[in-house]
Scaffold this motif. Structure first.
Motif, mmCIF file in Angstrom:
data_model
loop_
_atom_site.group_PDB
_atom_site.id
_atom_site.type_symbol
_atom_site.label_atom_id
_atom_site.label_comp_id
_atom_site.label_asym_id
_atom_site.label_seq_id
_atom_site.Cartn_x
_atom_site.Cartn_y
_atom_site.Cartn_z
ATOM 1 N N PRO A 1 -54.521 30.660 5.687
ATOM 2 C CA PRO A 1 -54.328 29.966 7.090
ATOM 3 C C PRO A 1 -52.692 30.427 7.420
ATOM 4 O O PRO A 1 -51.962 30.040 6.678
ATOM 5 N N VAL B 1 -54.573 32.049 13.121
ATOM 6 C CA VAL B 1 -56.348 32.173 12.613
ATOM 7 C C VAL B 1 -56.088 32.285 11.052
ATOM 8 O O VAL B 1 -55.190 32.559 10.698
ATOM 9 N N TRP B 2 -57.178 32.059 10.547
ATOM 10 C CA TRP B 2 -57.254 32.551 8.998
ATOM 11 C C TRP B 2 -57.039 34.113 9.138
ATOM 12 O O TRP B 2 -57.561 34.578 9.875
ATOM 13 N N SER C 1 -62.388 28.789 12.404
ATOM 14 C CA SER C 1 -62.473 27.695 11.201
ATOM 15 C C SER C 1 -62.743 28.412 9.868
ATOM 16 O O SER C 1 -63.229 29.507 9.949
ATOM 17 N N LYS D 1 -59.073 22.711 9.400
ATOM 18 C CA LYS D 1 -58.331 23.126 10.842
ATOM 19 C C LYS D 1 -59.192 23.749 11.632
ATOM 20 O O LYS D 1 -59.745 25.075 11.242
ATOM 21 N N CYS E 1 -58.813 26.659 14.122
ATOM 22 C CA CYS E 1 -57.761 27.758 14.537
ATOM 23 C C CYS E 1 -57.561 27.779 15.999
ATOM 24 O O CYS E 1 -58.474 27.685 16.857
#
Length: 186
Positions: free
Chosen positions: A21, A25-26, A142, A164, A166
């Motif tokens: 993360p 964003v991821w 996400s 979370k 994002c």
């Protein structure tokens, strides 16, 4: 968080890929100085290596390690911006050659995120940060939206912030040494 940083560091130092993360964003990450690791990112994303990737650094001091001349306005932007902002700099240095764009530029962000800050600081270097999707597919908002191929293609998935949702990707600004400022993505 310390345990996750240690696990991610172990992978980064051995040329592996992490899924983590960020402040946006991821992301798929690797050691930004490791050409083989950067190649793995391009392959996993099915992305042509002429499309540059973003790097994260811990702070201004680390930024100076990778950019030959930092325009003064860059530090002002970093200090005053209230949202994640990636800046494209001229004259990249000390990074994997396949990470630097053909015109010698590099996109770098100093994240406002404790995990990312500590990871860069402990690695003592830049980390690639590209959205966790295959090129052409939407950026996942996400962890649950990350494609199985991405999850299987990395060496370690950081076990933090999986619930979370994002925010959107960072703003991108191009700052040339000649003083030209261009907004690439708001």
């Amino acid at each position: 968080m310390i345990e996750e940083i240690n696990k991610a560091l172990q992978i980064l130092k051995t040329g592996g890929l992490i899924l983590y993360p960020t402040d946006t964003v991821w992301g798929i990450g690797c050691d930004a100085t490791n050409e083989e690791a950067v190649n793995k990112v391009y392959k996993l994303k099915e992305r042509v290596d002429s499309k540059a990737l973003i790097c994260l650094v811990a702070d201004d001091r680390m930024l100076k390690k990778y950019v030959k001349n930092i325009p003064a306005v860059a530090l002002n932007i970093i200090d005053v911006t209230d949202k994640p902002t990636t800046i494209i700099y001229d004259e990249a240095q000390n990074l994997a050659s396949n990470l630097i764009a053909e015109n010698g530029t590099i996109a770098i962000r100093i994240p406002d995120d404790e995990f990312c800050f500590q990871l860069c600081r402990r690695l003592n270097g830049a980390i690639v940060s590209t959205s966790a999707n295959i090129s052409g597919f939407p950026t996942p908002n996400s962890f649950k939206e990350i494609q199985p191929a991405i999850l299987k293609g990395v060496d370690y998935v950081v076990n933090l912030q999986r619930e979370k949702i994002c925010s959107k990707p960072s703003s991108i600004i191009k700052l040339s040494n000649s003083g030209v400022v261009k907004i690439i993505r708001e």
